[in-house]
Design a protein around this motif. Structure first.
Motif, short mmCIF file in Angstrom:
data_model
loop_
_atom_site.label_atom_id
_atom_site.label_comp_id
_atom_site.label_asym_id
_atom_site.label_seq_id
_atom_site.Cartn_x
_atom_site.Cartn_y
_atom_site.Cartn_z
N LEU A 16 0.77 -1.26 -0.10
CA LEU A 16 -0.16 -0.15 -0.04
C LEU A 16 0.81 1.33 0.09
O LEU A 16 0.56 2.22 -0.71
CB LEU A 16 -0.91 0.18 1.41
N PHE A 17 1.95 1.14 0.79
CA PHE A 17 2.94 2.50 0.84
C PHE A 17 3.43 2.70 -0.60
O PHE A 17 3.44 3.80 -0.94
CB PHE A 17 3.85 2.27 1.96
N GLN A 18 4.01 1.67 -1.38
CA GLN A 18 4.40 1.85 -2.61
C GLN A 18 3.12 2.23 -3.61
O GLN A 18 3.80 3.09 -4.33
CB GLN A 18 4.88 0.34 -3.24
N THR A 19 2.07 1.80 -3.43
CA THR A 19 1.14 2.19 -4.36
C THR A 19 0.76 3.70 -4.08
O THR A 19 0.68 4.35 -5.12
CB THR A 19 -0.17 1.38 -3.89
N VAL A 20 0.69 3.98 -2.91
CA VAL A 20 0.15 5.46 -2.74
C VAL A 20 1.26 6.45 -2.94
O VAL A 20 0.99 7.65 -3.52
CB VAL A 20 -0.26 5.62 -1.14
N GLU A 21 2.46 6.25 -3.01
CA GLU A 21 3.37 7.06 -3.39
C GLU A 21 3.36 7.45 -4.55
O GLU A 21 4.01 8.31 -5.13
CB GLU A 21 4.75 6.38 -3.20
N ASN A 22 2.76 6.70 -5.65
CA ASN A 22 2.54 7.19 -7.12
C ASN A 22 1.64 7.92 -7.17
O ASN A 22 1.22 8.35 -8.07
CB ASN A 22 2.53 5.69 -7.86
N ILE A 23 0.70 8.46 -6.23
CA ILE A 23 -0.50 9.14 -6.51
C ILE A 23 -0.11 10.51 -6.38
O ILE A 23 0.55 11.05 -5.51
CB ILE A 23 -1.60 9.08 -5.55
N ASP A 24 -0.37 11.38 -7.26
CA ASP A 24 -0.01 12.71 -7.44
C ASP A 24 -0.94 13.79 -6.86
O ASP A 24 -0.48 14.86 -6.54
CB ASP A 24 0.00 13.22 -9.03
N ASP A 25 -2.23 13.00 -6.72
CA ASP A 25 -3.10 14.38 -6.18
C ASP A 25 -2.89 14.28 -4.58
O ASP A 25 -3.09 13.32 -4.00
CB ASP A 25 -4.74 13.50 -6.29
N PHE A 26 -2.48 15.44 -4.16
CA PHE A 26 -2.04 15.74 -2.81
C PHE A 26 -3.34 15.19 -1.76
O PHE A 26 -3.25 14.88 -0.52
CB PHE A 26 -1.72 16.92 -2.40
N GLU A 27 -4.54 15.74 -1.97
CA GLU A 27 -5.89 15.55 -1.23
C GLU A 27 -5.89 13.84 -1.31
O GLU A 27 -6.22 13.73 -0.08
CB GLU A 27 -7.06 16.24 -2.04
N MET A 28 -5.87 13.39 -2.28
CA MET A 28 -5.95 11.77 -2.14
C MET A 28 -4.64 11.31 -1.11
O MET A 28 -5.17 10.35 -0.49
CB MET A 28 -5.77 11.07 -3.69
N GLN A 29 -3.70 11.90 -1.52
CA GLN A 29 -2.71 11.25 -0.59
C GLN A 29 -2.86 11.45 0.89
O GLN A 29 -2.46 10.47 1.82
CB GLN A 29 -1.26 12.01 -0.75
N ALA A 30 -3.63 12.65 1.25
CA ALA A 30 -3.84 12.84 2.72
C ALA A 30 -4.95 12.04 3.25
O ALA A 30 -4.81 11.60 4.28
CB ALA A 30 -4.27 14.22 2.65
N HIS A 31 -5.70 11.45 2.38
CA HIS A 31 -6.93 10.55 2.80
C HIS A 31 -6.13 9.22 2.96
O HIS A 31 -6.68 8.41 3.83
CB HIS A 31 -8.02 10.55 1.60
N TRP A 32 -5.35 8.96 1.88
CA TRP A 32 -4.87 7.54 2.09
C TRP A 32 -3.84 7.65 3.51
O TRP A 32 -3.67 6.59 3.89
CB TRP A 32 -3.84 7.26 0.70
N ALA A 33 -3.11 8.82 3.77
CA ALA A 33 -2.22 8.87 4.97
C ALA A 33 -3.04 8.43 6.35
O ALA A 33 -2.64 7.74 7.20
CB ALA A 33 -1.60 10.33 4.94
N LYS A 34 -4.30 8.76 6.25
CA LYS A 34 -5.21 8.50 7.42
C LYS A 34 -5.64 7.02 7.32
O LYS A 34 -5.54 6.46 8.49
CB LYS A 34 -6.64 9.52 7.26
N TYR A 35 -5.66 6.56 6.14
CA TYR A 35 -6.24 5.10 6.20
C TYR A 35 -4.67 4.39 6.50
O TYR A 35 -5.03 3.41 7.31
CB TYR A 35 -6.54 4.74 4.69
N LEU A 36 -3.73 4.77 5.86
CA LEU A 36 -2.41 3.92 6.41
C LEU A 36 -2.14 4.10 7.91
O LEU A 36 -1.84 3.16 8.40
CB LEU A 36 -1.23 4.37 5.53
#
Length: 156
Positions: A16-36
């Motif tokens: 999941l960390f590898q997958t999320v690191e490739n997301i360019d949308d900062f808002e989406m990354q913020a949501h993923w950070a919470k989930y992680l």
């Protein structure tokens, strides 16, 4: 040999960390950070329960193993202090080892994961990032390795 469930949880998080690191949308990354963050908190709780349950299962009668398994099932909010208290119920030296080994970054990382998970669960804002939660998770694994070593679970 390490417990399969702990290794699988770590592999899931790594992926999941590898997958999320490739997301360019900062808002989406913020949501993923919470989930992680929530998953990393779960990793700590579940790993501690699994390792200690396995330790007891291999060394005790089925009745004792069942009793301890039920007690460990209620272990939540895996802050370092709670992990030390739990380790102390098994062995004072284990608790001391964890206390000494977790000072500094390890303790800060684990307690930050739990505190942020709590804030997320209660709808509060957090400023965590994927990079920060990944750093914390890497530090948290160090404590899991200490517990594994106490319980005779060696890396392959």
């Amino acid at each position: 040999m390490r417990l399969r469930e702990v290794v699988q949880y770590e592999s899931k998080l790594d992926h999941l960390f590898q997958t999320v690191e490739n997301i360019d949308d900062f808002e989406m990354q913020a949501h993923w950070a919470k989930y992680l963050c929530v998953l990393c908190s779960g990793y700590m709780e579940k790993s501690v329960r699994l390792i200690y349950s396995d330790y007891v299962h291999k060394r005790s009668s089925p009745q004792i193993s069942k009793f301890v398994g039920k007690k460990l099932g209620g272990f939540q909010n895996a802050k370092v202090e709670k992990i030390i208290d739990l380790a102390k119920t098994f062995d004072d030296q284990w608790a001391n080892d964890i206390d000494v080994s977790s000072q500094g970054q390890v303790k800060g990382a684990i307690n930050s994961i739990v505190a942020n998970r709590h804030n997320i669960a209660h709808g509060q804002d957090t400023q965590i990032t994927v990079a920060r939660i990944k750093e914390w998770h890497i530090e948290s694994r160090k404590l899991i390795r200490i517990i594994e070593s106490h319980c005779g679970v060696a890396a392959p």
